[in-house]
Design a protein around this motif. Sequence first.
Motif, mmCIF file in Angstrom:
data_model
loop_
_atom_site.group_PDB
_atom_site.id
_atom_site.type_symbol
_atom_site.label_atom_id
_atom_site.label_comp_id
_atom_site.label_asym_id
_atom_site.label_seq_id
_atom_site.Cartn_x
_atom_site.Cartn_y
_atom_site.Cartn_z
ATOM 1 N N PHE A 151 74.364 34.620 75.228
ATOM 2 C CA PHE A 151 73.296 34.289 76.158
ATOM 3 C C PHE A 151 72.926 32.818 76.014
ATOM 4 O O PHE A 151 72.738 32.330 74.896
ATOM 5 N N LYS A 183 67.794 35.300 76.587
ATOM 6 C CA LYS A 183 67.603 36.683 77.015
ATOM 7 C C LYS A 183 67.731 37.635 75.835
ATOM 8 O O LYS A 183 67.244 38.763 75.870
ATOM 9 N N ASN A 184 68.355 37.145 74.778
ATOM 10 C CA ASN A 184 68.620 37.974 73.611
ATOM 11 C C ASN A 184 67.526 37.860 72.551
ATOM 12 O O ASN A 184 67.330 38.773 71.757
ATOM 13 N N ARG A 245 65.623 38.645 67.216
ATOM 14 C CA ARG A 245 66.400 39.281 68.277
ATOM 15 C C ARG A 245 65.542 40.387 68.902
ATOM 16 O O ARG A 245 64.897 41.158 68.195
ATOM 17 N N GLU A 254 63.216 41.860 80.984
ATOM 18 C CA GLU A 254 64.549 41.270 81.117
ATOM 19 C C GLU A 254 64.659 40.447 82.392
ATOM 20 O O GLU A 254 65.243 39.361 82.389
#
Length: 276
Positions: A151, A183-184, A245, A254
């Motif tokens: 990502f 995004k992670n 994370r 998301e």
Amino acid sequence: MRKEENRTITTDFVINNKPKSGKRSPFNIETISLMGDMTGLNNWQLKHELFSCLYEDRCLQLIDFANVSRIDRDGVDILHNLLDRGMELRLFNVSLLIKRTIGSNRNKCLSDKIFDVSSQEEAVLMFEEEIKKLLKEKDFSFADSIKKRPFPRVDMSLPVEFKCDILRERQVCCHAKTENISKNGLYLSEVHAPNGLIRENTHFKGKDLHSLCLDLQHLGITLESEGVCVREQRGNNDNLFLAARFKNMNEYCERVLTGIIHDNTPLPNYLSYLGN
């Protein structure tokens, strides 16, 4: 064809990207000149710079060590990490002490990437010769050899809160700010808790981060998820950095993060993305 570029990374994290005048290279070789030791937070700045190059497919990087007197294990590991991801790195102007430090690492491949020259022009010519040999190999492709992070990430400073079991009896509410976001997950700095509950022997790595809340300023939006700390580091002035994370993030969060990271526009503009 773009001219070869020369960049300088200094101990105060200032990077100068100045095109070098003169002969054009048939390859997009770029030169990074390091100013200061490859230790501590300087390593993170170089890592960020090199990963940015990786995402932009600028995979031929020549690093000038003329003004570097010391490198630590983390610095060596960062360079190995980029090599493992397919980036073509070469070093020159490397002192005997740094060569010994690199050579003592269990992974010896970085030692083979050192040019024993002090001139940038000589180093570029040697690099070009090695590239030509690589390109003669059957089916070789720089693009195919590059392994990027799953990502992309963007630099952004936002307040964050989370709870973590750093005491035996109860969870502690911690505060921090983001250095970058993907995004992670998140990279956090200035991690602290009330009443000095975070001490030198307090560790977060491997612990779950509960009710991880990211405050999107100017929007009145707070994203909440679970997370886990995958890395920790203490910097200057006891500044605590954590890499976290995300876990079990819902679809709405998301979507918002996707807009932030891929659009990379000022936060107020996400109002149209969110349909508000």
